[in-house]
Design an enzyme around this catalytic site. Structure first.
Site, mmCIF file in Angstrom:
data_model
loop_
_atom_site.group_PDB
_atom_site.id
_atom_site.type_symbol
_atom_site.label_atom_id
_atom_site.label_comp_id
_atom_site.label_asym_id
_atom_site.label_seq_id
_atom_site.Cartn_x
_atom_site.Cartn_y
_atom_site.Cartn_z
ATOM 1 N N GLY A 70 0.835 -1.193 0.000
ATOM 2 C CA GLY A 70 0.000 0.000 0.000
ATOM 3 C C GLY A 70 0.866 1.238 0.000
ATOM 4 N N GLY A 118 9.634 3.784 0.362
ATOM 5 C CA GLY A 118 10.213 5.053 0.774
ATOM 6 C C GLY A 118 10.799 4.972 2.171
ATOM 7 C CE1 TYR A 119 8.852 7.476 5.736
ATOM 8 C CE2 TYR A 119 7.302 6.521 4.164
ATOM 9 C CZ TYR A 119 7.762 7.608 4.900
ATOM 10 O OH TYR A 119 7.137 8.808 4.775
ATOM 11 C CG ASP A 174 3.392 -8.931 -6.705
ATOM 12 O OD1 ASP A 174 4.312 -8.454 -6.019
ATOM 13 O OD2 ASP A 174 2.690 -8.234 -7.434
#
EC number: 6.3.5.5
Lengths: 358, 172
Positions: free
Chosen positions: A218, A290-291, A333
């Site tokens: 997400g 991003g983290y 995936d």
């Protein structure tokens, strides 16, 4: 096709030729190093509210195909390329990239020196950007005044449960804006899947008697999510085999006491080398993050670091010491990307097979 | 006719999962000892030990066990002295490692041999393949893969160290 501009919050301007939608958009700018798979990347909901710069020189040569959507409606805010291909010889193509972006109201700019832009972004880090018709003071004022939402997950995750029936193991996917690739991998293994909104409570998940639970990929910073998500993770990991992917991996780390660091520049691409610690084997995997979990914050009495990025040593995988629960920061995936990451999904299914032994 | 049922990748993954499960079940690796049953069990035990070393940076002792003298289907004489398994098992958590679990008689023999060497805190059993047809009340704690078989079939585990490649085959 007219001249359009990409402007960055730090004041720099890049001129190119517009394609796709003519909208003026604002977003967080990131670059992606994938050579192929632009359709999967543009439709991946981790790029919600983001402007994607492709480092590959030509984008669009494969057209847009029916089997490469990672979401129903893409919510990226822009596509920046060196050269957009107008002609595609792919027999599966339904339309070209220009038409696709127009249809989904996403603006693109071609003819930008993406090498110079990416070098600049590597130095300055992620920032706000805007695609505009003219880079005047007004445009910069607007960009600087724009506050990007921190509730990205709410914009892209399902508000309602839905099934993806199969005849095999029962798998619950907690949706934070999942890639379709996760469902595709589960379907390949005949799983009987229920996708649930992330606001679900533990009892509801357990009432479905799942063999395994996946916390999906997400967008955004997981620290903006409500506490209930971390509590859900802590309660489920004790009871049922669990896999966190992408954002789900970050939630797994946070739920188990680790903290996050912002990467100096985000990892986006399909060719990141990652070491599987236990076997010293190397995997090439698609990433979009991003983290990263701060390695110094990991409680080694609770978690094992299973995967490490060998370029910047960032943590790419974790596993709980006491429960069959694990997570990967990369996308197993393989949509798009090399297939070798899919063994992570196999691991989950092998966990299901053996879980009754304890 | 022989048919491959587990390829090299899946075999590696099974050993990896068993390693994590050993950590999970023992709540760490304190006082852990691995004992491989000759021949292939020894190599599998060494691979699990190598994985534990990668994760925990600790050397786990690996013992070797030749159970020929303890088998109930061969009329070998019981050894005069206990068999040397090269590790101390007293007050240890022992994980016994073998390639295939079948009747359970090998494991029973191995348990006898270990007990002759000392008194462990507990003994767990890890096998790469459980093919069923038990003749004794024995079950594995860690299983790579359950493979239902017929009595007349034969399961062959190949390991790179002696066979040159990794896989599991079934012969009819």
């Amino acid at each position: 096709m007219s001249n359009r501009y990409l402007i960055l919050a730090d004041g720099s301007t890049y001129e190119g030729i517009g394609f796709g939608s003519e909208a003026t958009t604002f977003g967080h700018i990131v670059f992606n190093t994938a050579m192929t798979g632009y359709q999967e990347i543009i439709t991946n909901q981790i790029y919600h509210n983001q402007i994607i710069v492709f480092s590959a020189p030509t984008i669009g040569a494969g057209g847009i195909n029916h089997d490469a959507y990672e979401s129903i409606f893409p919510t990226a805010k822009g596509v920046i390329v060196r050269d957009v291909a107008e002609v595609s010889t792919n027999r599966l193509k339904r339309m070209n990239l220009d038409k696709f972006l127009t249809r989904h109201n996403i603006p693109g700019i071609t003819g930008i020196d993406t090498r110079a832009l990416i070098r600049h972004l590597r130095e300055t880090g992620p920032q706000k950007a805007s695609i505009v018709d003219f880079p005047d003071d007004h445009a910069f004022d607007q960009l600087n005044a724009t506050v990007l939402t921190t509730r990205q997950v709410d914009a892209v995750a399902t508000p309602r449960a839905y099934p993806n029936p199969g005849t095999g193991s029962t798998v619950v996917v907690i949706d934070f804006g999942l890639k379709h690739g996760i469902l595709r991998q589960l379907s390949l293994r005949n799983a009987d899947v229920t996708v649930l909104p992330y606001t679900v409570d533990t009892e509801t998940v357990l009432s479905l008697d799942p063999d395994a639970v996946i916390f999906s990929t997400g967008p955004g910073d997981p620290r903006d999510l409500p506490n209930s998500v971390f509590e859900l993770m802590r309660q489920l990991q004790e009871r049922v085999p669990l896999l966190g992917i992408g954002l789900g991996h970050e939630i797994f780390g946070l739920a188990n006491g680790a903290s996050l660091v912002k990467l100096p520049f985000e990892h986006h691409g399909t060719n990141h080398p990652v070491k599987e610690v236990i076997t010293n084997a190397l995997l090439y995997v698609p990433q979009g993050a991003g983290y990263a979990v701060d390695p110094t914050s990991i409680d080694h009495a609770k978690l094992i670091t299973t995967h490490i990025d060998i370029i910047d040593n960032s943590v790419q995988g974790l596993r709980h010491r006491d429960y069959p629960a694990f997570s990967v920061a990369f996308f197993p995936d393989s949509a798009p990307g090399p297939l070798e990451g899919t063994t992570v999904i196999d691991e989950l299914f092998e966990m299901i097979e053996t879980k009754d032994r304890f | 006719m022989s048919k491959q049922i587990i390829d090299a990748m899946a075999m590696q993954r099974a050993l990896t999962r068993i390693t994590y499960e050993i950590i999970e079940k023992n709540r760490g690796i304190n006082e852990l000892v691995l004992i491989g049953i000759k021949t292939r069990g020894v190599y599998l035990a060494q691979r699990i030990a190598a994985r534990l070393h990668q994760l925990e940076n600790t050397e786990i002792p690996v013992g070797e066990l030749d159970i020929s003298h303890y088998r109930d289907d061969m009329q070998l004489e019981k050894p005069a002295a206990k068999i040397d398994i090269k590790v101390d098992v007293t007050n240890k958590r022992v994980v016994l490692v073998d390639d295939v679990l079948y009747t359970g008689r090998t494991i029973r023999a191995a348990l006898d041999a270990i007990m002759d060497n000392g008194r462990p805190v507990n003994i767990n059993l890890a096998v790469l393949v459980d093919r069923g047809h038990r003749e004794l009340p024995i079950r594995a704690d860690f299983v790579g893969k359950n493979i239902p078989t017929a009595q007349n079939e034969r399961i062959k585990v190949n390991v790179e160290e002696i066979d040159g490649f990794d896989d599991v085959e079934i012969d009819k």
